[in-house]
Design an enzyme around this catalytic site. Structure first.
Site, PDB file in Angstrom:
ATOM      1  NE  ARG A  78     -11.315  -8.250  -4.419  1.00 24.47           N
ATOM      2  CZ  ARG A  78     -11.477  -7.204  -5.213  1.00 24.47           C
ATOM      3  NH1 ARG A  78     -11.735  -7.378  -6.488  1.00 24.47           N
ATOM      4  NH2 ARG A  78     -11.405  -5.977  -4.743  1.00 24.47           N
ATOM      5  CE  LYS A  86      -4.084  -1.838   2.219  1.00 21.88           C
ATOM      6  NZ  LYS A  86      -5.010  -1.482   1.132  1.00 21.88           N
TER       7      LYS A  86
HETATM    8  N1  BES Z   1      -8.406  -3.437   3.032  1.00 20.20           N
HETATM    9  C1  BES Z   1      -8.475  -2.834   1.773  1.00 20.20           C
HETATM   10  C2  BES Z   1      -9.670  -1.899   1.583  1.00 20.20           C
HETATM   11  C3  BES Z   1      -9.747  -0.704   2.507  1.00 20.20           C
HETATM   12  C4  BES Z   1      -9.468   0.553   2.022  1.00 20.20           C
HETATM   13  C5  BES Z   1     -10.162  -0.825   3.825  1.00 20.20           C
HETATM   14  C6  BES Z   1      -9.571   1.658   2.853  1.00 20.20           C
HETATM   15  C7  BES Z   1     -10.260   0.284   4.639  1.00 20.20           C
HETATM   16  C8  BES Z   1      -9.977   1.516   4.149  1.00 20.20           C
HETATM   17  C9  BES Z   1      -8.567  -3.903   0.669  1.00 20.20           C
HETATM   18  O1  BES Z   1      -7.953  -5.104   0.974  1.00 20.20           O
HETATM   19  C10 BES Z   1      -7.904  -3.342  -0.539  1.00 20.20           C
HETATM   20  O2  BES Z   1      -6.761  -3.065  -0.469  1.00 20.20           O
HETATM   21  N2  BES Z   1      -8.642  -3.193  -1.619  1.00 20.20           N
HETATM   22  C11 BES Z   1      -8.109  -2.679  -2.834  1.00 20.20           C
HETATM   23  C12 BES Z   1      -8.573  -3.563  -3.961  1.00 20.20           C
HETATM   24  C13 BES Z   1      -7.955  -3.236  -5.292  1.00 20.20           C
HETATM   25  C14 BES Z   1      -6.490  -3.608  -5.298  1.00 20.20           C
HETATM   26  C15 BES Z   1      -8.682  -3.986  -6.366  1.00 20.20           C
HETATM   27  C16 BES Z   1      -8.618  -1.262  -3.036  1.00 20.20           C
HETATM   28  O3  BES Z   1      -9.804  -1.035  -2.825  1.00 20.20           O
HETATM   29  O4  BES Z   1      -7.815  -0.398  -3.352  1.00 20.20           O
HETATM   30 ZN    ZN Z   2      -5.895  -5.160   0.563  1.00 19.48          ZN
END
Ligand code: BES
Ligand code: ZN
Ligand code: ZN
Length: 491
Positions: free
Chosen positions: A347, A272
């Protein structure tokens, strides 16, 4: 650590509020009178002439409450805002309750009896605001005494709240505290293993049964999604199964709750981008906290509903053996998935849990997850994105519960066109659906693993706050616990 043990109808709960039912407030008590500025008459009998004049004056200003200190029995008059919208009215009352929490500490009021003079409001919501607004996570302060708000005793007249209502209220508040605690625990304490142990402890305390599958058991089942995400981790994954099955259950087939239990999400090799996103990612098990909280509330309130909750748990890390973009994995149900982004891990673990749920032939499955940034961008912190295949009645009931408890739901479509974004060249599915409508493509991915009435709740927006929003505390909010409890109570 200071643990405040409070009594309520012979049970003990760790909470800094003790709520008691009394026949009627005693004139010798400290009184907290709920009033509206345009109807002061019912308050006057409690005041002398000077105080009445003062109160009338205050009612024309925008002062929220008036404190009349006295030697033996002090008096607080709290002006409650009113609204013609019944749902907003409830929320205004909760927000007011939160305001008074701070006054208790400020004026060192330790015991108070509530007197309600406003016909259109309910004491329960006011108490909800007081107690949820008074939540603190003090475990890691070296001097936790100094950081505690004062414990309080709140007395409510029996005519304002039945013992059953109080029991339900106490259950859902305690469960929300528990959910907040779990979200606020850092990963340095709350590993997947520890989460399993916490669930076992809660099961013993509240009387629901718990089975926690360890890594060899998860391997034996071939839960390929959960195992792939866990590959970068030092610690093993867990798959937690909770069950509440009272003899008087109304439903023949269980309702299954599923919660995302990513105890920390680094994003994996698709790390991230710092600084904003990583620092809060201990929140990525908030969906698990929601369903654990729902189990606590349902069992403590003795709800006549057969419930099962499933929590797949792991962290998502970088490590020597971490799964990589481009890897093809085989899920628990046999579906092959091309992993194009290791940050779309939620997911993968949820899919295995959703497949596991099929064995119960459930009446309804509700999953809760901090699943996508897209959900945060679309609705922010004030609503939950939801979508799924359950019938219109269930959706209506959940939306009504959402309005009532002010954890509001907005439905997104699961049109088949969105599913096309998940087509892979080399496997059955890929785990990302492109830059558009990410909360929906995530939902489409999950849908593939269901064969029962199902709803998915993406709580990424409201689960974890950067600043308190009235009684929704900073950091973990426990969102979803009150929603599910209200839905089940009326099911
Ligand atoms: N845990 C994150 C989503 C999230 C974002 C939770 C902000 C809390 C606050 C999830 O696992 C994630 O990283 N999702 C990605 C998916 C993408 C790579 C398709 C996202 O939403 O950026
Ligand atoms: Zn994630
Ligand atoms: Zn995540």
């Amino acid at each position: 650590m200071t643990l405040l043990l409070c009594r309520y109808l012979n049970s003990s709960v760790a909470m800094s509020f003790n709520i008691n039912l009394v026949d009627r407030p005693n004139k010798k008590d400290n009184l907290l009178i709920l009033a509206t500025t345009n109807h002061l008459n019912p308050v006057f009998p409690y005041l002398n002439e000077n105080e009445r004049a003062y109160l009338e004056q205050a009612a024309t200003s925008d002062i929220q409450y008036v404190f009349f200190p006295k030697k033996t029995n002090s008096l607080l008059v709290h002006f409650i805002d009113t609204s013609d919208d019944a749902h907003y009215q409830k929320e205004l009352v909760r927000v007011a309750g939160n305001v008074i929490t701070n006054a208790f500490t400020h004026y060192k009021i330790q015991e108070i009896s509530l007197v309600n003079t406003v016909k259109k409001i309910e004491i329960a919501e006011y108490v909800e605001g007081i107690v949820l607004g008074g939540y603190q996570f003090t475990k890691y302060f070296s001097d936790s005494n100094g950081n505690h708000k004062v414990p309080h005793q709140i007395n409510i007249a029996a005519q304002d709240l039945s013992a059953k209502e109080l029991n339900g209220l106490q259950a859902v508040l305690e469960a929300t505290y528990k959910a907040r605690d779990l979200v606020n625990e850092p990963q340095s304490y709350l590993t997947a293993t520890k989460l399993g142990e916490e669930i076992e402890t809660l099961g013993n305390t509240y009387g629901f049964s718990v089975k926690v599958l360890d890594k060899p058991q998860i391997e034996a089942l071939n839960m390929g999604g959960l195992l792939a995400v866990n590959r970068g981790s030092f610690g093993p994954p867990r798959f937690c199964i909770m069950e509440w099955k009272p003899e008087n259950a109304k439903n023949e087939k269980p309702i299954v709750l599923v919660g995302k239990g990513v105890v920390f999400d680094t994003g994996g090799v698709n790390l991230k981008p710092t600084p904003n996103s990583l620092a809060t990612m201990k929140c990525d098990m908030a969906g698990a906290a929601t369903v654990i909280g729902a189990m606590v509330a349902a069992s403590k309130a003795n709800l006549p509903i057969h419930l099962i909750a499933l929590v797949p748990a792991t962290d998502n890390r970088i490590g020597n053996d971490a799964y990589l973009p481009g890897d093809v994995i085989t899920m628990y149900d046999g579906t092959t998935v091309e992993v194009l982004n290791t940050d779309a891990e939620g997911r993968l673990i949820l899919a295995d849990a959703l497949h596991y749920a099929k064995q119960y032939q459930p009446e309804l499955v509700l999953d809760f997850a901090t699943l996508t940034g897209a959900a945060v961008r679309s609705l922010g912190q004030h609503a939950i994105c939801y979508m799924g295949t359950a019938g219109a009645t269930v959706k209506e009931q959940l939306e009504e519960s959402g309005q009532k408890v002010f954890e509001r739901l907005v439905e997104f479509p699961l049109w088949r066109e969105y599913g096309k974004q998940l087509k892979s060249n080399i496997a059955d599915l890929k785990n990302v659906g492109g830059p558009m409508a990410g909360m929906i493509t995530a939902g489409k991915f999950l849908e593939h693993f269901t064969n029962y009435p199902w709803l998915h709740f993406d709580i990424a927006g409201p689960a974890y706050l950067q600043a308190p929003d009235a009684y929704r505390s900073k950091s973990g909010t426990g969102v979803g616990v009150r929603l599910v409890f209200d839905f089940l109570k009326n099911y």
